[in-house]
Design an enzyme around this catalytic site. Sequence first.
Site, PDB file in Angstrom:
ATOM      1  CE  LYS A 124     -18.525  -9.562   6.369  1.00 23.58           C
ATOM      2  NZ  LYS A 124     -19.315 -10.730   7.386  1.00 23.58           N
ATOM      3  CE  LYS A 206     -13.561 -16.329   5.814  1.00 25.58           C
ATOM      4  NZ  LYS A 206     -13.528 -15.807   6.216  1.00 25.58           N
ATOM      5  CE  LYS A 209     -20.922 -18.175   7.906  1.00 21.44           C
ATOM      6  NZ  LYS A 209     -21.178 -18.244   9.367  1.00 21.44           N
TER       7      LYS A 209
END
Length: 340
Positions: A124, A206, A209
Amino acid sequence: MENENKTIETPKKKEIVFSAIQPSGTITLGNYLGALRNWVTMQEEYDCIYSLADLHTITVRQNPAQMRKNIIEAYASVIACGIDIEKSLFFIQSHVHTHAELSWILSCYTQFGELSRMTQFKDKSAKHADNINAGLFTYPVLMACDILLYQADKVPVGADQKQHIEITRNIAERFNGLYGNVFKIPDGFIPKNGARIMSLQDPTRKMSKSDENVNGCVHMLDTPEVIMKKFKRAITDSEACVRYGEGKDGINNLMAIYSAITGLSYEQIEHDFDGKGYGDFKTAVGEAVVEELRPIRERYEKLIKDKAYLEECYRKADEIALKISSRTLSKTMKKVGFIL
Ligand code: TYM
């Protein structure tokens, strides 16, 4: 006396399940197969406590109006999956102040080094290089508190949360080692099939969204037409043979999805599609997903229209969650030395 030798059976206390999901946009097929499906089935056997982890979402900048919308929509979506709010608790994390409070305390029992090793933090912070905030770094502590406040035995999650469950156990064991048994040590509950659903457009990544390619991610509320289109465009390989194997990430992923939904083994799938092309297989996977998600979408459409009902559900759950979690928070504070 007839009953003299009979033992009185007390009902066995059910184990506690805790899990949460971030309301950061629409819920994906990955969320559903990796976690939510187990949330639903576990309600039969366990005392289940679920939460919308809205505090976690602000580690990444949110638009306030969109965030409020996301929270309500995610709340309705999770119930639509089959969460029975008469049986299970389903509350909103930010409404239960014990989470943020315990998080401060346990952050003082968590090491900088162990947080630095979290792969999600590394990923992130690479993705949001302009906003590597302290919350992004201490995120796993808040997640540990979510779980530990309810003395959870089992935590149903997808494979990407495994490292966060491990750090939760480490923090709890460290605290218990200093002060005695305050926290139950939880176990992750990761499904055999569907624990890691990959993007349909880049099956080495992965399904998420935030995927930039809209065709990579199937959303739980996508219409049947959109779902079929996404599966028809899924990346495969040039072998044209439905079999699980190395270098076949796209087909492996489609097989994982199909197997998770139908319950068929990989051998059975290979047998059923022997001699058939990828087109047939993609259609079969798409149709299986459409049928699995259809009743969820229908329930969602009804629920989202009734905001008053949704509010009644979460207010009730918030209150009970506060009561349960306050017990653990008080116990923790006493052990540390606070005056209550
Ligand atoms: P979140 O919101 O990213 O995802 C919710 C759940 O969905 C699973 N999942 C997947 N499973 C399979 N394949 C995928 N592609 C996929 N993508 C997501 C996740 O593993 C997760 O189980 N930190 C958590 C939320 C959280 C939490 C908690 C979870 C906060 N506190 C306490 C458990 C216990 C998260 O961001 O999940």
